[in-house]
Design an enzyme around this catalytic site. Structure first.
Site, mmCIF file in Angstrom:
data_model
loop_
_atom_site.group_PDB
_atom_site.id
_atom_site.type_symbol
_atom_site.label_atom_id
_atom_site.label_comp_id
_atom_site.label_asym_id
_atom_site.label_seq_id
_atom_site.Cartn_x
_atom_site.Cartn_y
_atom_site.Cartn_z
ATOM 1 N N LYS A 74 51.653 32.234 43.077
ATOM 2 C CA LYS A 74 50.935 33.432 43.532
ATOM 3 C C LYS A 74 51.987 34.314 44.208
ATOM 4 C CE LYS A 74 46.872 35.008 46.095
ATOM 5 N NZ LYS A 74 47.408 36.273 46.533
ATOM 6 N N ARG A 119 49.779 44.045 42.548
ATOM 7 C CA ARG A 119 49.201 43.783 41.243
ATOM 8 C C ARG A 119 49.353 45.018 40.362
ATOM 9 N NH1 ARG A 119 43.705 40.562 40.515
ATOM 10 N NH2 ARG A 119 43.546 40.504 38.273
ATOM 11 N N PHE A 121 50.737 37.615 34.173
ATOM 12 C CA PHE A 121 49.846 36.452 34.176
ATOM 13 C C PHE A 121 48.617 36.594 33.294
ATOM 14 C CE2 PHE A 121 49.166 38.745 38.259
ATOM 15 C CZ PHE A 121 47.871 39.174 38.072
ATOM 16 N N ARG A 157 34.793 38.109 41.529
ATOM 17 C CA ARG A 157 35.503 37.088 42.281
ATOM 18 C C ARG A 157 34.780 35.781 41.999
ATOM 19 N NH1 ARG A 157 39.056 37.281 46.308
ATOM 20 N NH2 ARG A 157 38.689 39.422 46.964
HETATM 21 P P1 ATP Z 1 45.233 38.425 48.634
HETATM 22 O O1 ATP Z 1 44.706 39.206 49.772
HETATM 23 O O2 ATP Z 1 45.323 36.960 48.929
HETATM 24 O O3 ATP Z 1 46.483 38.991 48.046
HETATM 25 P P2 ATP Z 1 43.353 39.614 46.881
HETATM 26 O O4 ATP Z 1 42.096 39.764 47.626
HETATM 27 O O5 ATP Z 1 44.199 40.808 46.674
HETATM 28 O O6 ATP Z 1 44.204 38.437 47.488
HETATM 29 P P3 ATP Z 1 42.673 37.548 45.166
HETATM 30 O O7 ATP Z 1 41.781 37.464 44.037
HETATM 31 O O8 ATP Z 1 42.209 36.878 46.370
HETATM 32 O O9 ATP Z 1 42.996 39.055 45.467
HETATM 33 O O10 ATP Z 1 44.085 36.984 44.762
HETATM 34 C C1 ATP Z 1 44.635 37.388 43.571
HETATM 35 C C2 ATP Z 1 45.765 38.347 43.847
HETATM 36 O O11 ATP Z 1 46.980 37.639 43.874
HETATM 37 C C3 ATP Z 1 45.859 39.288 42.684
HETATM 38 O O12 ATP Z 1 45.169 40.478 42.953
HETATM 39 C C4 ATP Z 1 47.335 39.488 42.478
HETATM 40 O O13 ATP Z 1 47.733 40.681 43.125
HETATM 41 C C5 ATP Z 1 47.996 38.347 43.192
HETATM 42 N N1 ATP Z 1 48.685 37.411 42.296
HETATM 43 C C6 ATP Z 1 49.955 36.973 42.440
HETATM 44 N N2 ATP Z 1 50.288 36.101 41.509
HETATM 45 C C7 ATP Z 1 49.208 35.950 40.707
HETATM 46 C C8 ATP Z 1 48.946 35.162 39.559
HETATM 47 N N3 ATP Z 1 49.840 34.339 39.068
HETATM 48 N N4 ATP Z 1 47.706 35.270 39.004
HETATM 49 C C9 ATP Z 1 46.781 36.097 39.521
HETATM 50 N N5 ATP Z 1 46.987 36.857 40.595
HETATM 51 C C10 ATP Z 1 48.184 36.791 41.200
#
Ligand code: ATP
Length: 607
Positions: free
Chosen positions: A273, A278, A363, A440
């Site tokens: 991760k 993103r 990814f 989600r």
């Molecule tokens: P966080 O606040 O933990 O970054 P988030 O709320 O933005 O999370 P989540 O669904 O909780 O979103 O976590 C997925 C996020 O992690 C994605 O939006 C992406 O930006 C990031 N990410 C990094 N590596 C990966 C991966 N290998 N696959 C999917 N998402 C990834």
């Protein structure tokens, strides 16, 4: 003849203003939906898109990258003064006393109308006034937004003053608030979709179809028009389209590797991760678009990524997803998220890309050469992704393993952390592991480092209020009231008041940051027991950490769920950083906080 029949393909703007006025007085979502249903029933299909955009407080989806209105407070005051034959100082003082420029405009319009009536009674004739229509208002606002360059200030002012001159007092109130970007009526996308389902889909069963279409196309106005003109069946066949962003799939969270694998169906892909931004990268021939997690068009910020995509995506048309991460060109090591933020703050992009070079870790694959991949299981999407990418050091597929073994997962997790990732993503790979746009769900589970201790696990909360400080912080804001998002009720529920963790410069910047969002009353989508000194419209998201989750009678997150009369709160909360990449609906949900609270209880029980 009803009031709307004489307008072919159009409708009086009054209908929208009346709806806003009714909605402003209520907080029940059911009632709000009913008012929208009534409005949509009166709306000709040709203009339903425009009506939806106006309800959303915008002229078009943000991702189109079209200009914003570009009307500041000063110009707005000038326009109101011109339209009501008042002095600017008069508008300003009324604004100060009412605390709302919309209301100031309404009140001055009323006065102007009374003056006009008196004049008319002397002349004994009243010129017929044309009613504002939705198309006229929308098109004028569009012209205001699109007026750019030299002389555009005068054009904008003239157009706006003209619009306010023709508006009724009530219409003027909402036009002014729209231009300010603060409609404050609290209509969320979820409520608009509920109403569309009732009017055009025959009821609640059509809601998931509308939602899926919206998730794939991110343009509620366009979806509304499609369902109004072609019916619900047309939405069923909707596919991704290159250039139009897809709402991102999101992950649930867990902290026990065994539980993660069980939830994923036994076996899973475990991927790094990465801690960056993103990016949803769209390619059509030589044309590249890059969209952020919030679907903003960020293409211009990443000319280097545009170049990678052109060179290394070996398909004519494709939509892929990945994380953009800054790296150290000397060591090849990944750098923290903050460095990406530094890069974004640099004015000269060509210097920025040299100082902060980036890599992209891909990814997912959502679409390629006419084929929708969102409905295909993850292994198929990954295989195709591998096929169409020429992997290089700066454009590569995310590091991953396939495993059914919790120990192996844990080991890979530690390695990921050591190499600068935030943790791992555990992804289901069974037949039903499709790309759930905008959802989600449990097909993706995130496992972050901080889950290892009590509450070093951060949450992302929305600012809904602010408190003045004491002592060294006297006269300035010293603490913020923070809320989680409850998607079921589409409201924000308070979790904590956070006053520590801010650096002096963070506090200095607060008044300026909060100013555009200050409200005179609680926002209708905020549920709170605590009264801050100033209410803030839910817009800004911050990452918060604390010592542990507790039950509190002062907060409304998961109120009455664990115990009657109390909600979930954070003990000793601390501000970590702003999350400008998140919108209020992307904040940690109340349900997630409940799960975190339950897991914490389980951990304590084990100890
Ligand atoms: P966080 O606040 O933990 O970054 P988030 O709320 O933005 O999370 P989540 O669904 O909780 O979103 O976590 C997925 C996020 O992690 C994605 O939006 C992406 O930006 C990031 N990410 C990094 N590596 C990966 C991966 N290998 N696959 C999917 N998402 C990834």
């Amino acid at each position: 003849m009803s009031s709307t029949e004489k307008y072919v393909g159009d409708m009086p703007f009054r209908e929208i203003a009346d709806t806003f006025e009714k909605i402003e007085l209520i907080t029940s979502r059911t009632q709000m939906t009913l008012y929208l249903v009534n409005l949509f029933k009166k709306t000709p299909p040709e203009i339903i898109d425009r009506v939806v955009y106006i309800l959303q407080g915008r002229l078009w989806p943000d991702w189109k990258g079209l200009p914003e209105l570009g009307v500041g407070e000063k110009m707005l005051i000038k326009a109101i003064a011109l339209a009501t034959h008042s002095r600017e100082s008069e508008v300003e003082s009324l604004y100060k006393s009412l605390g709302d420029l919309g209301k100031a405009a309404e009140s001055l319009k009323k006065k102007a109308e009374e003056r006009a009536k008196k004049a008319v009674s002397i002349l004994a004739f009243m010129p017929a006034k044309k009613e504002l229509t939705v198309n006229h208002v929308y098109e004028t606002l569009t012209r205001i937004a699109l007026a750019q360059g030299e002389g555009s200030r005068d054009i904008k002012l003239k157009l706006l003053a003209g619009l306010l001159t023709d508006a009724s007092p009530k219409e003027a109130k909402y036009i002014v608030r729209f231009v300010e970007g603060r409609l404050r009526v609290g209509i969320g996308d979820a409520t608009i979709m509920d109403a569309l389902a009732v009017v055009y889909g025959g009821g609640a069963h059509a809601r998931p179809i509308i939602e899926r279409a919206y998730n794939l196309r991110s343009d509620l106005g366009m979806i509304a028009k499609m369902v109004a003109e072609k019916g619900i069946e047309a939405l069923k066949g909707i596919k991704p389209e290159v250039g139009i962003p897809i709402r991102p799939m999101l992950a649930e969270r867990l902290s026990d590797p065994k539980e993660m694998l069980t939830k994923a169906g036994g076996k899973a892909y475990v991927e790094y991760k990465y801690d960056g931004e993103r990016a949803q990268i769209h390619k059509k021939g030589d044309k590249i678009w890059i969209y952020s997690r919030r679907l903003e068009n960020i293409t211009h910020q990443y000319p280097d990524v545009v170049d990678y995509a052109r060179r290394y995506i070996k398909a004519d048309e494709a939509i892929v997803e990945g994380e953009i991460v800054v790296y150290d060109p000397d060591t090849g090591e990944l750098r923290p998220f903050q460095e990406l933020m530094h890069r974004k703050r640099k004015h000269d992009i060509h210097i920025a890309i040299k100082e902060y070079p980036v890599k992209v870790f891909l990814f997912d694959l959502l679409y390629v050469d006419g084929e929708d991949y969102t409905e295909k299981p993850l292994p198929e999407r990954r295989a195709k992704l591998k096929e169409i990418i020429e992997e290089t050091d700066v454009f590569q597929i995310a590091e991953y393993i396939e495993t059914d073994n919790p120990e192996e997962l844990e080991k890979f997790f530690l390695k990921a952390i050591e190499e600068g990732a935030e943790g791992v993503m555990v992804k289901a790979l069974h037949r039903n592991a499709i790309y759930q746009a905008g959802v989600r769900g449990w097909l993706w589970i995130k496992y972050k480092r901080d889950y290892k201790s009590e509450m070093t696990d951060t949450v992302d909360l929305v600012v809904v209020g602010a408190f003045y400080g004491r002592g060294r912080r006297g006269g300035k804001f010293g603490a913020l009231l923070m809320a989680s998002y409850n998607p079921e009720k589409d409201v924000f529920e308070t979790v904590c008041k956070v006053g520590s963790g801010f650096k002096d410069e963070d506090l200095e910047k607060l008044p300026e940051m909060l100013k555009p969002y200050m409200l005179e009353r609680k926002h209708p989508r905020v549920v709170a027991k605590m009264e801050p000194d100033v209410w803030i419209m839910p817009a800004l998201v911050a990452e918060i950490i604390g010592a542990e989750l507790t039950l509190s009678p002062l907060h409304t997150c998961c109120l009455d769920v664990v115990k009657s009369g109390v909600g979930i709160s954070i003990r000793f909360p601390r501000f970590i950083r702003w999350r400008p990449d998140k919108g209020p609906e992307d904040a940690t949900t109340s349900q997630e906080l409940l799960e975190m609270y339950k897991r914490q209880l389980k951990k304590i029980a084990v100890q």
